[in-house]
Design an enzyme around this catalytic site. Structure first.
Site, PDB file in Angstrom:
ATOM      1  N   TRP A 169     -36.444  28.012  19.515  1.00 49.24           N
ATOM      2  CA  TRP A 169     -35.963  28.452  18.566  1.00 49.24           C
ATOM      3  C   TRP A 169     -36.767  27.329  18.025  1.00 49.24           C
ATOM      4  O   TRP A 169     -36.903  26.258  18.401  1.00 49.24           O
ATOM      5  CB  TRP A 169     -34.476  28.021  18.231  1.00 49.24           C
ATOM      6  CG  TRP A 169     -33.981  27.733  16.855  1.00 49.24           C
ATOM      7  CD1 TRP A 169     -34.398  28.494  15.671  1.00 49.24           C
ATOM      8  CD2 TRP A 169     -33.263  26.844  15.940  1.00 49.24           C
ATOM      9  NE1 TRP A 169     -33.823  28.425  14.664  1.00 49.24           N
ATOM     10  CE2 TRP A 169     -33.707  27.269  14.247  1.00 49.24           C
ATOM     11  CE3 TRP A 169     -33.006  25.539  16.280  1.00 49.24           C
ATOM     12  CZ2 TRP A 169     -32.612  26.657  13.740  1.00 49.24           C
ATOM     13  CZ3 TRP A 169     -32.202  24.942  15.732  1.00 49.24           C
ATOM     14  CH2 TRP A 169     -31.452  25.885  14.216  1.00 49.24           C
ATOM     15  N   ASP A 218     -27.418  25.225  24.300  1.00 50.25           N
ATOM     16  CA  ASP A 218     -27.399  24.879  22.759  1.00 50.25           C
ATOM     17  C   ASP A 218     -26.394  26.083  22.731  1.00 50.25           C
ATOM     18  O   ASP A 218     -26.935  27.288  22.951  1.00 50.25           O
ATOM     19  CB  ASP A 218     -28.445  24.751  22.657  1.00 50.25           C
ATOM     20  CG  ASP A 218     -28.270  25.828  20.513  1.00 50.25           C
ATOM     21  OD1 ASP A 218     -27.869  25.171  19.958  1.00 50.25           O
ATOM     22  OD2 ASP A 218     -29.976  25.220  19.765  1.00 50.25           O
ATOM     23  N   LYS A 237     -22.311  32.172  13.685  1.00 44.25           N
ATOM     24  CA  LYS A 237     -22.611  33.483  13.422  1.00 44.25           C
ATOM     25  C   LYS A 237     -21.412  33.989  13.704  1.00 44.25           C
ATOM     26  O   LYS A 237     -20.973  34.961  13.654  1.00 44.25           O
ATOM     27  CB  LYS A 237     -23.670  33.418  15.115  1.00 44.25           C
ATOM     28  CG  LYS A 237     -25.159  33.684  14.754  1.00 44.25           C
ATOM     29  CD  LYS A 237     -25.845  32.417  13.846  1.00 44.25           C
ATOM     30  CE  LYS A 237     -27.047  32.293  13.304  1.00 44.25           C
ATOM     31  NZ  LYS A 237     -27.147  30.957  12.798  1.00 44.25           N
TER      32      LYS A 237
END
Length: 399
Positions: free
Chosen positions: A130, A211, A246
């Site tokens: 990312w 993560d 999310k």
């Protein structure tokens, strides 16, 4: 004050969204920013969230500060998601959890904490990763290094190359790992591969930092925490940054957490003292609403069951769009095997589209894709899938 200072570069993903908003083409499609969309192209508020907010509205008596570490009920429920309700890490008290402002905030707090005690450490990130990982940890003061991860030729995990690098990383360095639904590739480790990576970490002595932004978007809440469980079983130190953006759709509530696991409860108590000191000088106290919503849902059996159903619906829709994209490309006679898109997990896919194709799609079809070819599958709908497949087919025919 600013007349002789150049403007900072626009963030690649949010800049793409800004350009999308200004685009006047009624058929425009945004496959860039990592936000879930339903089949009506909306980012919905989950029904379980609405019910939880109604409960809070009725019961909430104050808007006073939360503790520096956040609501303890929130922290306890985060740990149940990470380790399972009967997990040894919980019963032994080896984990401490703080409510952070989003997954990004959790990464930065963790980065600042580690930098304080490992000032010479490097932060190792996957290639690719990312984009904001680099900014977060550079700003925390880390020198960055990369380990192999994605093989562009096979469109799969290059596990042998990954392990070869991990085995060279010295003790005290930090290795950032994607717990599931790797962003941007969508390619994850198998349980056996996670076991190997965990074993290497213990042997070499580097610090794992996981993560975990997409729990439940891969296979299930339980299956997606496989990597976490492998590290927990070792009894060593590691960190987890997790997020409810999310899986609970709490994007604008900035609801994340940082969990620190140590070999003993006593060591974790020391860690908590220092993470609270780190937080105090950054934002002092976390935002309350999203954490209270999450805690309400996770501690209420009826709302929890409803959440699992809604989470499953989101996961199934993304998988359906993967299948529809592959089917659409095959039907248009494009050469090549696109089955790798089906094998990937989560919201993202490395499409394999070149920079020229990505640029052509934006300029000629108003289809917005991140420069490296990463597609957000949740941006596809039954209403735009044919338009996207036609656009990709036309773009590739011109190359």
């Amino acid at each position: 004050m600013w007349q002789d200072i150049e403007a900072a570069p626009v963030d690649a993903i949010f800049g793409l969204t800004d350009a999308f908003k200004k685009d006047q083409n009624p058929e425009k499609v945004n496959l860039g920013v990592g936000v879930y969309k339903d089949d009506d192209n909306n980012t919905p508020i989950l029904n379980c969230v609405k019910f939880a907010e109604a409960i809070l509205l009725e019961k909430e008596k104050s808007k006073s500060y939360l503790p520096i570490s956040g609501d303890p009920v929130y922290a306890a429920n985060v740990q149940k998601l990470l380790f399972g309700e009967t997990g040894e890490v919980i019963s032994s008290g080896r984990a401490v959890t703080v409510h952070a402002p989003g997954g990004t905030g959790a990464l930065r707090v963790g980065g600042d904490l580690l930098k304080k005690f490992y000032p010479e450490a490097k932060m190792w990130i996957s290639s690719p990763t990312w984009a904001n990982h680099k900014g977060v940890f550079n700003t925390a003061g880390f020198e960055l290094a990369e380990y192999a991860y994605y093989n562009a030729e096979t469109k799969d995990l290059d596990f042998d190359a990954m392990v070869a690098v991990l085995e060279t990383i010295p003790a005290g360095d930090v290795v950032l790992l994607h717990a599931c639904c790797h962003n941007p590739s969508g390619v994850d480790l198998s349980p056996e591969q996670w076991a190997k990576v965990a074993s290497v970490s213990k042997e070499k002595g580097w610090v794992p930092f996981l993560d975990f932004a997409y729990q439940g978007f891969g296979e299930s809440i339980e299956a997606d925490r496989c990597g976490i469980e492998q590290f927990a079983a070792l009894g060593e130190d590691f960190l987890v940054a997790s997020s409810f953006s999310k899986n609970l759709g709490l994007y604008n509530e900035r609801t994340g957490s940082l969990t620190i696991v140590s070999p003993t409860a006593e060591e974790s108590a020391v860690a908590m003292s220092h993470v609270k000191a780190t937080i105090r000088v950054i934002y002092s106290n976390p935002p309350a609403h999203g954490g209270l919503v999450a805690a309400t849902i996770l501690s209420n059996p009826e709302l929890y069951s409803q959440w699992l159903g809604e989470l499953g619906d989101m996961r199934d829709r993304i998988k359906a769009m993967r299948l529809a994209l592959v089917d659409g490309l095959v039907k248009r006679g494009l050469k090549g095997d696109f089955s790798y898109i089906i094998k990937q997990r989560g919201m993202f896919s490395f499409s394999g589209l070149s920079a020229d194709v990505v640029a052509w799609l934006r300029e000629n079809k108003s289809i917005y894709i991140v420069g490296g070819g990463r597609i957000n599958l949740a941006g596809l709908t039954s209403g735009n899938i044919d338009y996207v497949c036609d656009g990709i087919a036309e773009a590739l025919s011109k190359r």
